[in-house]
Scaffold this active site. Structure first.
Site, mmCIF file in Angstrom:
data_model
loop_
_atom_site.group_PDB
_atom_site.id
_atom_site.type_symbol
_atom_site.label_atom_id
_atom_site.label_comp_id
_atom_site.label_asym_id
_atom_site.label_seq_id
_atom_site.Cartn_x
_atom_site.Cartn_y
_atom_site.Cartn_z
ATOM 1 N N THR A 160 68.629 -32.031 34.750
ATOM 2 C CA THR A 160 67.900 -31.326 34.475
ATOM 3 C C THR A 160 67.022 -32.072 33.859
ATOM 4 O O THR A 160 67.131 -32.365 31.914
ATOM 5 C CB THR A 160 68.495 -29.766 34.230
ATOM 6 O OG1 THR A 160 69.285 -29.626 35.067
ATOM 7 C CG2 THR A 160 66.382 -28.816 34.285
ATOM 8 N N ASP A 242 78.591 -21.020 27.963
ATOM 9 C CA ASP A 242 78.816 -19.711 27.677
ATOM 10 C C ASP A 242 77.185 -19.896 27.730
ATOM 11 O O ASP A 242 76.313 -18.502 28.339
ATOM 12 C CB ASP A 242 79.633 -19.597 26.909
ATOM 13 C CG ASP A 242 80.842 -19.342 27.320
ATOM 14 O OD1 ASP A 242 81.222 -20.349 28.918
ATOM 15 O OD2 ASP A 242 81.796 -19.317 26.532
ATOM 16 N N ARG A 245 74.656 -20.285 30.502
ATOM 17 C CA ARG A 245 75.064 -18.994 31.288
ATOM 18 C C ARG A 245 74.118 -18.062 31.252
ATOM 19 O O ARG A 245 73.217 -17.498 32.096
ATOM 20 C CB ARG A 245 75.610 -19.054 31.840
ATOM 21 C CG ARG A 245 76.710 -20.202 32.815
ATOM 22 C CD ARG A 245 78.283 -20.388 32.474
ATOM 23 N NE ARG A 245 78.620 -21.345 33.810
ATOM 24 C CZ ARG A 245 79.522 -21.307 32.800
ATOM 25 N NH1 ARG A 245 81.277 -21.533 32.895
ATOM 26 N NH2 ARG A 245 80.223 -22.926 33.880
ATOM 27 N N ILE A 343 60.524 -7.189 53.146
ATOM 28 C CA ILE A 343 59.564 -5.763 52.897
ATOM 29 C C ILE A 343 57.717 -6.699 53.439
ATOM 30 O O ILE A 343 57.114 -5.815 54.287
ATOM 31 C CB ILE A 343 59.368 -5.581 51.267
ATOM 32 C CG1 ILE A 343 60.554 -4.611 51.224
ATOM 33 C CG2 ILE A 343 58.425 -4.300 51.105
ATOM 34 C CD1 ILE A 343 60.957 -4.300 50.240
ATOM 35 N N GLU A 369 75.166 -24.589 36.442
ATOM 36 C CA GLU A 369 75.495 -24.154 35.120
ATOM 37 C C GLU A 369 76.507 -23.284 35.705
ATOM 38 O O GLU A 369 77.025 -22.413 35.187
ATOM 39 C CB GLU A 369 74.380 -23.544 34.474
ATOM 40 C CG GLU A 369 73.439 -24.474 33.675
ATOM 41 C CD GLU A 369 72.596 -23.639 32.496
ATOM 42 O OE1 GLU A 369 73.578 -23.253 31.688
ATOM 43 O OE2 GLU A 369 71.628 -24.432 32.046
HETATM 44 N N1 CAA Z 1 84.824 -22.476 25.683
HETATM 45 C C1 CAA Z 1 85.825 -22.725 24.989
HETATM 46 N N2 CAA Z 1 86.411 -23.647 26.273
HETATM 47 C C2 CAA Z 1 86.752 -23.152 26.799
HETATM 48 C C3 CAA Z 1 86.040 -22.819 27.899
HETATM 49 C C4 CAA Z 1 85.024 -22.634 27.456
HETATM 50 N N3 CAA Z 1 83.670 -21.412 27.495
HETATM 51 N N4 CAA Z 1 86.408 -22.772 29.262
HETATM 52 C C5 CAA Z 1 87.861 -23.941 29.229
HETATM 53 N N5 CAA Z 1 88.191 -23.599 27.846
HETATM 54 C C6 CAA Z 1 89.452 -24.463 26.892
HETATM 55 C C7 CAA Z 1 90.354 -24.000 27.402
HETATM 56 O O1 CAA Z 1 90.575 -22.590 26.510
HETATM 57 C C8 CAA Z 1 91.649 -25.255 27.342
HETATM 58 O O2 CAA Z 1 91.612 -25.385 26.311
HETATM 59 P P1 CAA Z 1 92.924 -25.814 26.014
HETATM 60 O O3 CAA Z 1 93.360 -27.012 26.787
HETATM 61 O O4 CAA Z 1 93.175 -26.540 24.552
HETATM 62 O O5 CAA Z 1 94.296 -24.517 26.769
HETATM 63 C C9 CAA Z 1 90.235 -27.097 28.405
HETATM 64 O O6 CAA Z 1 89.552 -26.102 27.536
HETATM 65 C C10 CAA Z 1 90.406 -26.417 29.743
HETATM 66 O O7 CAA Z 1 90.353 -25.271 30.517
HETATM 67 P P2 CAA Z 1 90.401 -24.900 32.213
HETATM 68 O O8 CAA Z 1 92.266 -24.918 32.232
HETATM 69 O O9 CAA Z 1 90.092 -23.186 31.931
HETATM 70 O O10 CAA Z 1 89.724 -26.218 32.723
HETATM 71 P P3 CAA Z 1 89.755 -26.186 34.009
HETATM 72 O O11 CAA Z 1 89.754 -27.564 34.689
HETATM 73 O O12 CAA Z 1 90.821 -25.393 34.651
HETATM 74 O O13 CAA Z 1 87.846 -25.750 34.286
HETATM 75 C C11 CAA Z 1 86.341 -24.399 34.871
HETATM 76 C C12 CAA Z 1 87.635 -24.829 34.198
HETATM 77 C C13 CAA Z 1 85.614 -23.260 34.274
HETATM 78 C C14 CAA Z 1 86.018 -24.497 36.511
HETATM 79 C C15 CAA Z 1 84.929 -25.188 34.324
HETATM 80 O O14 CAA Z 1 85.858 -26.484 34.723
HETATM 81 C C16 CAA Z 1 83.877 -25.199 34.767
HETATM 82 O O15 CAA Z 1 83.226 -24.182 34.273
HETATM 83 N N6 CAA Z 1 83.063 -25.746 35.841
HETATM 84 C C17 CAA Z 1 82.065 -25.661 36.100
HETATM 85 C C18 CAA Z 1 80.878 -26.198 35.299
HETATM 86 C C19 CAA Z 1 79.560 -26.602 35.233
HETATM 87 O O16 CAA Z 1 79.305 -25.180 35.467
HETATM 88 N N7 CAA Z 1 78.695 -27.384 35.912
HETATM 89 C C20 CAA Z 1 77.689 -26.928 35.662
HETATM 90 C C21 CAA Z 1 77.045 -28.317 34.964
HETATM 91 S S1 CAA Z 1 74.935 -28.098 33.955
HETATM 92 C C22 CAA Z 1 74.510 -28.410 35.353
HETATM 93 O O17 CAA Z 1 74.326 -27.793 36.727
HETATM 94 C C23 CAA Z 1 73.135 -29.335 35.201
HETATM 95 C C24 CAA Z 1 72.230 -28.707 34.268
HETATM 96 O O18 CAA Z 1 71.435 -29.963 33.851
HETATM 97 C C25 CAA Z 1 71.580 -27.553 34.523
#
Ligand code: CAA
Length: 387
Positions: A160, A242, A245, A343, A369
């Site tokens: 974006t 976070d 969002r 509507i 996001e």
């Molecule tokens: N805050 C801090 N740390 C976090 C976290 C958070 N919100 N979420 C995960 N972590 C940490 C975990 O604690 C973990 O740490 P450790 O290895 O030390 O335990 C590590 O990150 C990995 O976490 P997960 O095992 O939960 O990771 P995952 O591979 O299963 O992924 C997920 C989790 C929630 C699916 C994540 O990949 C996700 O949010 N995916 C969506 C991505 C997204 O939103 N993309 C949009 C991009 S931006 C956009 O849209 C374009 C733009 O320009 C606006």
């Protein structure tokens, strides 16, 4: 009723409402139609402090809190979600990340011009083959032998504001074998050799917010432009999302509020079968359900803002509250805009009214996001502690 909403909050909300109605409303349909980036109004938003609401004044921002940001963003999006997208990326995806993880020098150099709206910021995580599964990336950054700079190669997508961004927070792999622990964040200057822009996406909605691919071809990024430590990038990306969002939830709320208000006005004015359509129970049911969902979204957003405020006092997280707000508000925006068109009947389907734009703009809030499916995953994992 909500005593956490102060006079200062109400003032920025009103300022955003006035700006949106006076400056954005007259140009919103034109920018949607042409897809032209609204650079003039975006610059003015910067001058008014909307591009760095939570940025402390010493770094060129308005020095306010997340609730102020959310209230202002909702008002902007009530008139035009495209302006809201540009505002939200600058505020939460770009400035928030740099303020939380940047060095003093990085903040001075890369936050000040963005918070003032003089320059535009972006955030780049997604790649053609890495969307929801954000920990898998094909792009690479390799430190040179002298240890002075990283050489970056690869292609990122769906960025974006990229066509106009001066600086971009980039997430890429420095140690691919470590998976998400091998991701590192960098601050990219887009006027340097090795950086180029790929195709601009022709989008269904938020058409005035430019979105494109970006390409790195032996781009040399100085070590001092690394954001955080090597391998810390995935956590930075997630922490920043976070905050982002809450912004998207606020955007969705603004769209839904606009569609609801238009529907109430139309139900009171349009007649059929000898009475106002608002007197028919089927229209009443729609309006009642729309109103409940809009207000419930607002409450979830307040909850997320307050959870973020508490979390920032320590080193806590508010991932679940942010995901709940985004999930519910974005699905509400889609529901409410769909009902609003129903509507309005044929009028709602016509480009002569903004409802079809609200409907097209609402859809992206369920996708970017983090999709609704990802938000549900985050919420459920937070509840159970299971992965
Ligand atoms: N805050 C801090 N740390 C976090 C976290 C958070 N919100 N979420 C995960 N972590 C940490 C975990 O604690 C973990 O740490 P450790 O290895 O030390 O335990 C590590 O990150 C990995 O976490 P997960 O095992 O939960 O990771 P995952 O591979 O299963 O992924 C997920 C989790 C929630 C699916 C994540 O990949 C996700 O949010 N995916 C969506 C991505 C997204 O939103 N993309 C949009 C991009 S931006 C956009 O849209 C374009 C733009 O320009 C606006």
């Amino acid at each position: 009723m909500f005593d956490f909403i102060t006079e200062e909050h109400k003032m920025i909300q009103e300022a955003a409402r006035d700006f949106a109605q006076n400056e954005i409303a007259p140009v919103a349909a034109h920018h949607d139609e042409t897809g032209e980036f609204p650079i003039e109004t975006v610059r003015k938003m910067g001058q008014l402090g909307f591009m760095g609401i939570e940025v402390p004044e010493e770094y060129g921002g308005a020095g306010m809190d997340t609730l102020a940001y959310s209230l202002a963003l909702t008002e902007i999006c009530k008139v035009d979600a495209s302006h809201g997208t540009i505002m939200s990326v600058n505020n939460s995806l770009y400035c928030h990340g740099l303020l939380k993880f940047g060095t003093e020098e990085q903040k001075q150099k890369y936050v000040v011009p963005i918070a003032s709206g003089e320059k535009i910021g972006a955030y780049s995580l997604t790649e053609p083959m890495s969307g929801s599964d954000a920990g898998t990336m094909a792009s690479r950054a390799v430190l040179n032998e002298a240890g002075t700079h990283y050489v970056i190669n690869g292609r990122k997508s769906w960025v974006t504001s990229a066509p106009f961004a001066n600086y971009i927070i980039l997430f890429t792999m420095t140690q691919p074998e470590k998976k998400h622990k091998g991701v590192t964040a960098f601050i990219i200057e887009t006027d340097k050799p090795g950086f180029s822009r790929g195709k601009t996406e022709p989008k269904l909605g938020i058409r005035a917010s430019a979105t494109s691919e970006i390409i790195f071809d032996n781009y040399e990024c100085p070590v001092e432009n690394r954001l955080g430590a090597e391998g810390e990038g995935f956590k930075i990306a997630m922490t920043v999302l976070d905050a982002g969002r809450i912004g998207i939830a606020s955007q969705a709320l603004g769209i839904a509020e606009a569609a609801l208000e238009a529907s109430i006005a139309y139900a009171k004015e349009r007649e059929a079968f000898g009475q106002k359509i608002g007197q028919f129970q089927m229209i009443q049911q729609k309006l009642a359900d729309m109103k409940c969902r809009v207000d419930a979204s607002r409450l979830l957003i307040y909850q997320a803002c307050l959870a973020k405020r508490e979390a920032l006092k320590g080193n806590g997280r508010y991932s679940m509250e942010a995901s709940m707000a985004k999930l519910f508000a974005s699905e509400t925006a889609m529901y409410v805009t769909t009902q609003a068109i129903q509507i309005h009947g044929g009028m709602g389907y016509s480009k002569e009214m903004p409802l079809e734009r609200y409907f097209r703009d609402a859809k992206i809030t369920e996708i970017y996001e983090g999709t609704s499916e990802i938000q549900r995953m985050v919420i459920a994992r937070s509840l159970t502690g299971l992965r």
